[in-house]
Design a protein around this motif. Structure first.
Motif, PDB file in Angstrom:
ATOM      1  N   ALA A  28       0.847  -1.198   0.000  1.00 11.33           N
ATOM      2  CA  ALA A  28       0.000   0.000   0.000  1.00 11.33           C
ATOM      3  C   ALA A  28       0.881   1.247   0.000  1.00 11.33           C
ATOM      4  N   HIS A  29       1.635   1.398  -1.104  1.00 19.63           N
ATOM      5  CA  HIS A  29       2.531   2.551  -1.269  1.00 19.63           C
ATOM      6  C   HIS A  29       1.878   3.581  -2.182  1.00 19.63           C
ATOM      7  N   ALA A  30       1.258   3.091  -3.262  1.00 19.32           N
ATOM      8  CA  ALA A  30       0.553   3.968  -4.210  1.00 19.32           C
ATOM      9  C   ALA A  30      -0.470   3.096  -4.926  1.00 19.32           C
ATOM     10  N   LEU A  31      -1.415   3.746  -5.560  1.00 21.16           N
ATOM     11  CA  LEU A  31      -2.439   3.003  -6.307  1.00 21.16           C
ATOM     12  C   LEU A  31      -1.887   2.682  -7.690  1.00 21.16           C
ATOM     13  N   PRO A  32      -1.765   1.391  -8.037  1.00 20.78           N
ATOM     14  CA  PRO A  32      -1.264   1.083  -9.381  1.00 20.78           C
ATOM     15  C   PRO A  32      -2.311   1.476 -10.421  1.00 20.78           C
ATOM     16  N   PRO A  33      -1.878   1.838 -11.646  1.00 14.70           N
ATOM     17  CA  PRO A  33      -2.802   2.407 -12.647  1.00 14.70           C
ATOM     18  C   PRO A  33      -3.980   1.497 -12.965  1.00 14.70           C
ATOM     19  N   GLU A  34      -3.761   0.182 -12.925  1.00 11.96           N
ATOM     20  CA  GLU A  34      -4.850  -0.744 -13.274  1.00 11.96           C
ATOM     21  C   GLU A  34      -5.982  -0.727 -12.241  1.00 11.96           C
ATOM     22  N   PHE A  35      -5.743  -0.070 -11.093  1.00 13.34           N
ATOM     23  CA  PHE A  35      -6.789   0.047 -10.062  1.00 13.34           C
ATOM     24  C   PHE A  35      -7.301   1.481  -9.934  1.00 13.34           C
ATOM     25  N   ALA A  36      -7.061   2.315 -10.951  1.00 13.20           N
ATOM     26  CA  ALA A  36      -7.475   3.723 -10.867  1.00 13.20           C
ATOM     27  C   ALA A  36      -8.946   3.825 -10.489  1.00 13.20           C
ATOM     28  N   GLY A  37      -9.235   4.632  -9.463  1.00 11.75           N
ATOM     29  CA  GLY A  37     -10.607   4.816  -9.016  1.00 11.75           C
ATOM     30  C   GLY A  37     -11.142   3.680  -8.153  1.00 11.75           C
ATOM     31  N   ARG A  38     -10.290   2.676  -7.863  1.00 10.06           N
ATOM     32  CA  ARG A  38     -10.759   1.509  -7.093  1.00 10.06           C
ATOM     33  C   ARG A  38      -9.766   1.197  -5.967  1.00 10.06           C
ATOM     34  N   SER A  39      -9.519   2.178  -5.146  1.00 10.09           N
ATOM     35  CA  SER A  39      -8.448   1.975  -4.169  1.00 10.09           C
ATOM     36  C   SER A  39      -8.823   0.940  -3.113  1.00 10.09           C
TER      37      SER A  39
END
Ligand code: NIG
Ligand code: FE
Length: 404
Positions: free
Chosen positions: A177-188
């Protein structure tokens, strides 16, 4: 039993209750018994029968001996670099803006996912050897630039492998849980579910010693942090937090409630947060390299931490975005000049208190029964280690009783 004796040295024991600053012994003797210290003290107090039991007698050549240094917060394993982002920041774009535009940590995630294990091992190994050239004998290494099971696994395996190929202790931390990877954009929240699955798998493989989260506007919320910490504690893993770096989200209180080993950064720490850390025995890990490199102006509340008796550690935070630094001695200097620590507090921050930040009870001070991890320095007084920035005064290291 092979005992070896070191004399002709000063020893900065960094013992907490020693009456002298730094626990300094002017004319010291140290007896090393295999991987541990058997005896440390003034040479004239060395028991004669112990002296005669030593099969080797080393002349330390007038060196100052300290505990081997401990870098308790690094992101050593990553692909690529962020020099172009540094240029953008100097032109006025902020660290947070770059992160929101898909750069920052996400750009290192792209580079890390593209790198092979061999490439990651080579670049992290070079950084590790630079840290070791400053007397580091224990280093913490976080994941957090893979952000999916396979690349997170690779990074943690690279960290473990570095311990097998270098005379250094490595402790790994899962920072899924460092950053939201792009494939999960909007779905943290969905990503947190995935990170918890990764944690369980990687822990079962023996790759995880502790769990960290980036709790921040551009990271994860306190509620998401609590979910990760609950899962970590259920697995019996200690937790720590990137807390109050860019804003006060109450992360320190939250982490203290989970008995966190440390809260790190803390520029925006509140008095309530400091009190909660004190009550929980949570260490404050100060990262002057990130403060400096991001050109922050708000200093962590050092006086408040002192008043509450919170132990303060100091670390490089070695990472490509906020602190591309591989010198722990430079961090000693910056902890003093930027944060107004005393040189003694700074040295305790990379020895005794850094050990506490990692939950280690067998190192960080020179005392009988501790690991024989020793750094030998070409200095007259321990304050010189914080004073002369850019100096490389390390003469040699003894790691687990073995001269390197
Ligand atoms: O400790 N704050 C979050 N993580 C790192 C920086 C990560 C990066 O920018 O790549 C830190 O400062
Ligand atoms: Fe960090």
């Amino acid at each position: 039993m092979t005992l070896s004796l070191w004399t002709h040295c000063q020893a900065a024991t960094m013992q907490p209750h020693a009456t002298l600053p730094y626990g300094l012994i002017a004319d010291a003797a140290l007896v090393v018994d295999g991987p541990v210290l058997r005896w440390v003290g003034p040479r004239h107090e060395l028991p004669p029968d112990l002296a005669s039991a030593c099969s080797t007698h080393h002349d330390a050549g007038g060196a100052l001996i300290t505990p081997g240094l401990i870098d308790c917060h690094t992101h050593l394993v990553y692909g690529g670099d962020r020099a172009a982002e540094f240029e953008r920041r100097l032109q006025g774009t902020s660290y947070e803006e770059i992160a929101r535009q898909g750069g920052g940590i996400a750009s290192t995630v792209r580079a890390t996912r593209q790198a092979s294990a061999e490439q990651l091992t080579a670049s992290a190994g070079a950084r590790l050897r630079a840290l070791m050239a400053d007397g580091v004998t224990t280093v913490e290494i976080k994941s957090g630039y893979g952000l999916a099971l396979e690349p997170e696994r690779t990074c943690l395996e690279v960290a473990r492998a570095l311990e097998r190929t270098h005379p250094v202790s490595v402790l790994t931390t899962f920072l899924g849980a460092h950053a939201l990877p792009p494939e999960f954009a909007g779905r943290s929240d969905d990503y947190i579910d995935t990170a918890l699955t990764m944690l369980a798998v990687l822990h079962a493989q023996g790759l995880v010693d502790a769990v960290d989260v980036f709790c921040e506007r551009i990271g994860f919320s306190p509620a998401q942090t609590a979910r990760v910490f609950t899962a970590a504690r259920a697995l019996g893993l200690p937790v720590k937090l990137h807390a109050e770096q860019l804003s006060d989200s109450g992360g320190a209180q939250l982490a203290a409630g989970f008995g966190a080993l440390s809260c790190d950064h803390l520029e925006w720490l509140s008095a309530e947060g400091a009190a909660a850390m004190a009550a929980a025995g949570t260490v404050a890990v100060l990262l002057p390299g990130a403060f400096y490199f991001l050109r922050e102006t708000r200093v962590p509340p050092i006086d408040v931490l002192r008043q509450h008796g919170v132990a303060m550690a100091v670390s490089t935070d070695c990472n490509p975005g906020s602190s591309p630094c591989t010198s722990l001695l430079l961090m000693l200097n910056m902890a003093c000049t930027l944060f107004r620590l005393t040189p003694e507090e700074a040295l305790a921050g990379v020895t005794r208190h850094a050990a506490k930040a990692l939950g280690l009870h067998d190192r960080g001070v020179l005392a009988a029964g501790m690991r024989a991890d020793l750094a030998f320095w070409d200095v007259q007084h321990p304050a010189e280690l914080a004073y002369a920035f850019g100096a490389r005064p390390l003469r040699q290291v003894v790691f687990a009783g073995v001269l390197r």
